[in-house]
Design a protein around this motif. Structure first.
Motif, PDB file in Angstrom:
ATOM      1  N   ALA A   1      -0.791   3.575 -26.977  1.00 46.24           N
ATOM      2  CA  ALA A   1      -1.991   3.793 -27.791  1.00 46.24           C
ATOM      3  C   ALA A   1      -1.626   3.572 -29.245  1.00 46.24           C
ATOM      4  CB  ALA A   1      -2.536   5.200 -27.590  1.00 46.24           C
ATOM      5  N   LEU A   2      -2.441   2.808 -29.963  1.00 43.52           N
ATOM      6  CA  LEU A   2      -2.256   2.568 -31.391  1.00 43.52           C
ATOM      7  C   LEU A   2      -3.306   3.365 -32.152  1.00 43.52           C
ATOM      8  CD1 LEU A   2      -1.165   1.148 -33.928  1.00 43.52           C
ATOM      9  CD2 LEU A   2      -2.629  -0.812 -33.355  1.00 43.52           C
TER      10      LEU A   2
ATOM     11  N   GLU B   1      -2.488  11.919 -22.552  1.00 43.44           N
ATOM     12  CA  GLU B   1      -3.930  11.955 -22.813  1.00 43.44           C
ATOM     13  C   GLU B   1      -4.209  11.754 -24.291  1.00 43.44           C
ATOM     14  OE1 GLU B   1      -7.496  15.272 -23.260  1.00 43.44           O
ATOM     15  OE2 GLU B   1      -5.823  15.702 -21.899  1.00 43.44           O
ATOM     16  N   MET B   2      -5.189  10.931 -24.595  1.00 38.36           N
ATOM     17  CA  MET B   2      -5.697  10.818 -25.954  1.00 38.36           C
ATOM     18  C   MET B   2      -7.202  11.041 -25.930  1.00 38.36           C
ATOM     19  SD  MET B   2      -5.541   7.726 -28.778  1.00 38.36           S
ATOM     20  CE  MET B   2      -7.245   7.183 -28.654  1.00 38.36           C
TER      21      MET B   2
ATOM     22  N   THR C   1       2.189   4.327 -33.086  1.00 38.17           N
ATOM     23  CA  THR C   1       1.923   4.137 -31.664  1.00 38.17           C
ATOM     24  C   THR C   1       2.544   5.281 -30.886  1.00 38.17           C
ATOM     25  OG1 THR C   1       3.916   2.775 -31.370  1.00 38.17           O
ATOM     26  CG2 THR C   1       1.840   1.628 -31.831  1.00 38.17           C
ATOM     27  N   ALA C   2       1.904   5.628 -29.769  1.00 38.26           N
ATOM     28  CA  ALA C   2       2.434   6.608 -28.817  1.00 38.26           C
ATOM     29  C   ALA C   2       2.519   5.904 -27.466  1.00 38.26           C
ATOM     30  CB  ALA C   2       1.531   7.837 -28.738  1.00 38.26           C
ATOM     31  N   THR C   3       3.711   5.902 -26.880  1.00 32.33           N
ATOM     32  CA  THR C   3       3.948   5.115 -25.671  1.00 32.33           C
ATOM     33  C   THR C   3       4.455   5.989 -24.537  1.00 32.33           C
ATOM     34  OG1 THR C   3       4.510   3.179 -27.005  1.00 32.33           O
ATOM     35  CG2 THR C   3       5.230   3.161 -24.707  1.00 32.33           C
TER      36      THR C   3
ATOM     37  N   LEU D   1      -6.722   1.248 -28.455  1.00 30.77           N
ATOM     38  CA  LEU D   1      -6.780   1.197 -29.912  1.00 30.77           C
ATOM     39  C   LEU D   1      -7.757   2.222 -30.442  1.00 30.77           C
ATOM     40  CD1 LEU D   1      -6.258  -0.240 -32.690  1.00 30.77           C
ATOM     41  CD2 LEU D   1      -8.202  -1.737 -32.112  1.00 30.77           C
ATOM     42  N   LYS D   2      -7.264   3.056 -31.358  1.00 28.61           N
ATOM     43  CA  LYS D   2      -8.184   3.899 -32.124  1.00 28.61           C
ATOM     44  C   LYS D   2      -8.575   3.084 -33.350  1.00 28.61           C
ATOM     45  CE  LYS D   2      -9.601   6.697 -35.373  1.00 28.61           C
ATOM     46  NZ  LYS D   2      -9.713   6.322 -36.812  1.00 28.61           N
TER      47      LYS D   2
END
Length: 895
Positions: free
Chosen positions: A793-794, A636-637, A785-787, A817-818
């Protein structure tokens, strides 16, 4: 059944509970007002019909009528008039930052405070009479909370540094032409903007708070753009109240030094304008916040002192009671801080009225009568923390504590009367008679050494003091246990130091209140005459402040709470997440069980067991970790709405919680509002999260790290990730705080790759050969990045073109992308978008920010690339769930 065994009746208490239930229903289930009226009438007639036949059914129907009346009242009272709605809509249409001309009257006065180098600001509330814009004008009544800025040039800022202290703090500086007192009519050239909540689940409803106080929009103006108009507009009674209030504040600042005056303002008159957030926090930590603001306890202490003094002067009891009630209502009127004091005044009037009429003085009925009076006048008070805390506190004392003490210590306290008279033994219970006999035997032994009179007095005094201390300890502990739910629900605190702190603070408050009142009164006659009372109250205040500071900062070493070691944390500041539904129901049930056991004259074992259950539930709330509201097996982001700043919650598939940045306000705003405490922490607690595994500071800018000290203190993370080799500036104290807390501090740079919590992390910037801390902070920003599985997610932080060129060289791909730097034109290049190929993007940005973020060209580039873009200024908190195959967005505001 004897009178001692028969439980007292409290119909008004049950009516107040039923009415409160109706208010709660009315907020959640709207019906046409006519429905409620018909239902109330039907229930009343049904109750009257069944009263002579089936009294129990008639009582139930009566309570039902109170429920329906509450639902009707809150829905009717909650609807503004059509004209008011039109006026609010019209002024909101102008709240876009343009200059608007207002003709208005002052409704709430303010105080001048420091607003930076050689400037002050003052906040007042005004009600408009006429609005003018672009050559048009029209009459309109709407509330505006106006902040006025003024350059002080050669004026002196007070020694406290955070406010302007004048001989008379209620008057403006001598050469100021416009005294902004109640009822003054003004012509103002102001810029308006609407109030806005931080749009996160569980966030404080600031818009609703202002609306309940009659405020439609916020505004700002320069002092030079304000012109006084002739005439007075307002209530003469309210004018008199504000003048008396102002005069007392001025007298307090004249009598006590500045270090004590701000606390005296709060404790004696409920004026919190001069208090710092750090002071409030200390009192909250120690569980003594109730003495810092004028509450029912303050009024009760003052009323008792007045009644006692009048009785000592041999004033007739009826005259003494009436005088006490009149003075209490006058005090509540002058203080003007709302329901807590008025509720205490109503309860006092009910109690003393019953005393005069020689009726049973049932405190539960007094609570009910006071609650009904307050809620009928202001139905929305039910949903405020102040009403709930004070109502529950008095309920715990009157409904649980007092009945238990009446059956345990009170008979023995009464048994100390006429100790020499053996004939009095026949009028007390057998165990008390034995107690009196034992005391006389002890007195006989002591009489050989200190005489008959002292021999009898000394044991009685010792036992009386021991009983008093024991009762205070019991009531303090009971209060702490009973209030655990509301403290956790509203403030996310478990006040572990509440009992020892109150043991010292409450007696000192009993000294402070009457002596401070006497000092103010005598100060109007002669300053010299007031000096002794000032000295005594000052000593009491120093005792209170010293106790709070010592206990509020008490440190625990190696605490183990819920399986998690907390090293070096304040044992007085145990923070807890939002209580679960099971905790809430268990706490309500435990309170009801304790009241029934205490008031229905159950066996002592049953009473003891109910109290143990109450303490057990309090311990559960305080020490058992909550179950976080997380989705299992996904990453989760969530971008938390922190205004113009960044704060991202990243939860790995294995449930590890990381917080990337914590928001913050720039120093030039000169605000003590703590985003980390009041926004980020509030959101995490609402999610049931009471600990973090990792916190990350992407770069040392205030809008990213300002809230981190509070987050570290509240959630005790294990690790801190930074990008700076040698922390300096604002980052240095945060790193030092982390090291003191035993956290592992690690510097992350380009090329670092590792698995953590079921996710893979790859650091893309800053460069490994880059010396950080010497360049622009944005160029030192941590980008990674988190994968999880096939989803990535970048997170760009505030990266700009140099960092993005590094990122493009790595050729990362990410579904999410954030967006860099709040949508600034210095980032989110077309090359980046064509390389990363994101499907979703999120921009963390503040509404109506002064930087013009997000920039139109950035939004156009995202749209051209086919990226679905979310913004925190529009959607609030946005969550994205990465399940290894796809990304699912979820907007909190839609629920």
């Amino acid at each position: 059944m004897t009178r001692d065994q028969k439980p007292p009746r409290q119909p008004l208490f049950w009516a107040a509970l039923a009415f409160s239930l109706g208010l709660w229903m009315g907020v959640r289930a709207w019906r046409p007002p006519s429905w409620w009226v018909i239902a109330v009438v039907a229930f009343v007639f049904a109750a009257a019909w069944f009263l002579p036949k089936r009294a129990s059914l008639a009582k139930a129907l009566s309570l039902g009528a109170w429920v329906l009346l509450g639902a009707f009242l809150i829905q009717v009272r909650g609807q503004p008039s059509h004209k008011r709605q039109q006026d609010e809509a019209r002024i909101l249409a102008l709240a876009d930052g343009r200059a608007v001309s207002l003709t208005a009257r002052v409704m709430r006065e303010g105080y001048a405070r420091d607003a930076g180098p050689r400037s002050i600001r003052e906040s007042i509330d005004v009600e408009t009479e006429e609005i003018a814009s672009q050559g048009e004008s029209w009459p309109a009544r709407a509330g505006v909370r106006l902040t006025i800025y003024e350059k002080v040039e050669d004026r002196a800022i007070g020694p406290s540094g955070d406010r302007v202290i004048l001989d008379d703090p209620m008057t403006r500086l001598p050469d100021d032409p416009i005294p902004l007192t109640y009822g003054t009519r003004l012509h103002i050239l102001a810029k308006l903007h609407p109030a806005r909540n931080y749009r996160n689940p569980g966030a404080f409803d600031y818009e609703g708070y202002l609306r309940d106080n009659g405020i439609s929009v916020l505004g700002s103006a320069e002092a030079t753009d304000i012109e006084r108009l002739p005439g007075f507009s307002g209530s003469r009674i309210e004018l008199w109240r504000t003048r008396v209030h102002a005069s007392i504040i001025a007298k307090i600042h004249q009598l006590w030094p500045a270090s004590q005056a701000s606390l005296m303002d709060a404790m004696v008159l409920g004026e919190e304008s001069f208090l710092r957030n750090a002071t409030r926090t200390e009192y909250q930590r120690s569980g003594t916040y109730h003495v810092l603001v004028v509450s029912g306890m303050n009024l009760s202490i003052l009323a008792f002192a007045i009644f006692w003094a009048l009785r000592q002067l041999r004033v007739d009891p009826a005259v003494a009671a009436i005088t006490t009630v009149m003075v209490s209502f006058a005090y509540a009127f002058v203080v003007g801080v709302g329901p807590p004091v008025w509720r205490a005044a109503l309860m006092l009037a009910t109690y003393l009225g019953a005393r005069l009429l020689y009726r049973e003085r049932n405190m539960m009925n007094a609570i009910g009568a006071a609650a009904l009076g307050v809620l009928i006048v202001d139905p929305h008070a039910l949903f405020g923390a102040s009403f709930q805390l004070t109502f529950l506190a008095v309920f715990i004392i009157a409904g649980i504590g007092s009945p238990i003490l009446e059956r345990t210590t009170l008979p023995y306290a009464r048994g100390l009367r006429l100790l020499r008279a053996a004939s009095y033994d026949l009028h007390v219970a057998p165990e008390v008679a034995q107690f009196r006999l034992d005391l006389r035997l002890i007195a006989g032994r002591l009489a050989r050494f200190i005489g008959d009179r002292l021999g009898v007095a000394m044991p009685a005094i010792f036992i009386r003091v021991a009983i008093g201390v024991g009762e205070l300890i019991f009531i303090s502990a009971l209060m702490q246990a009973g209030l655990a739910l509301l403290m956790a629900y509203h403030f996310h605190r478990a006040t572990t130091m509440g009992m020892p702190a109150n043991l010292a603070v409450i007696p000192l408050t009993q000294v402070l209140m009457p002596t401070a009142a006497a000092a103010v009164g005598l100060g109007y006659i002669s300053i010299a005459l007031a000096k002794p009372a000032v000295w005594i109250s000052g000593l009491a205040l120093e005792g209170i402040a010293g106790t709070v500071h010592w206990l509020g900062g008490a440190q625990g070493v190696g605490m183990n709470v819920g399986g998690m070691k907390i090293g070096g944390t304040s044992i007085a500041d145990l923070r807890v997440a939002m209580p679960s539904l099971a905790m809430i129901l268990a706490s309500i049930g435990a309170l009801a069980l304790a009241m029934l056991a205490a008031r229905l004259r159950r066996t002592r074992l049953a009473v003891f067991a109910s109290v143990v259950v109450l303490f057990g539930v309090a311990g559960w709330i305080a020490f058992v970790p909550s179950r976080p509201h997380l989705r299992a097996g996904v990453m989760e982001m969530t971008t938390i709405d922190v205004g113009q700043g960044d704060s991202i919650l990243l939860v790995t598939p294995e449930g590890r919680a990381l917080l990337i940045d914590a928001g913050g306000l720039p120093q030039w705003m000169h605000s003590d509002f703590d985003l980390g405490e009041q926004v980020v922490s509030s959101y995490l607690w609402n999610r049931g999260i009471d600990r973090l595994d990792v916190v990350v500071i992407t770069h040392p800018h205030a809008d990213h790290l300002g809230g981190m000290p509070a987050v570290i203190a509240n959630f005790h993370p294990r690790e801190l990730w930074i990008s700076i080799d040698k922390p300096v500036g604002q980052l240095a104290p945060i790193v030092a705080q982390a090291q003191r807390a035993g956290m592992n501090v690690s510097v992350k740079k380009e090329g670092d790759e590792f698995d953590y919590g079921g996710a893979h992390f790859h650091m893309l910037a800053p460069g490994r050969d880059q010396i950080t801390g010497l360049m622009r902070p944005n160029d030192d920003c941590l980008v990674f990045t988190a994968t999880f599985g096939g989803t990535t997610a970048l997170l760009e932080g505030d990266a700009e073109r140099p960092a993005e060129r590094r990122i493009v060289e790595e050729h990362p791909e990410a579904m999410l992308l954030k967006v860099a730097h709040h949508g600034s034109a210095s980032g989110t290049s077309a090359d980046l978008l064509s390389t990363v190929h994101p499907r979703y993007a999120v921009i963390s940005v503040g509404a109506r920010n002064v930087y013009g973020h997000p920039r139109r060209e950035v939004l156009e580039r995202l749209q051209h690339a086919g990226v679905k873009t979310y913004r925190t200024d529009e959607e609030g908190a946005v969550s994205f769930y990465l399940d290894g195959k796809s990304v699912t967005p979820d907007v909190a505001l839609l629920h």
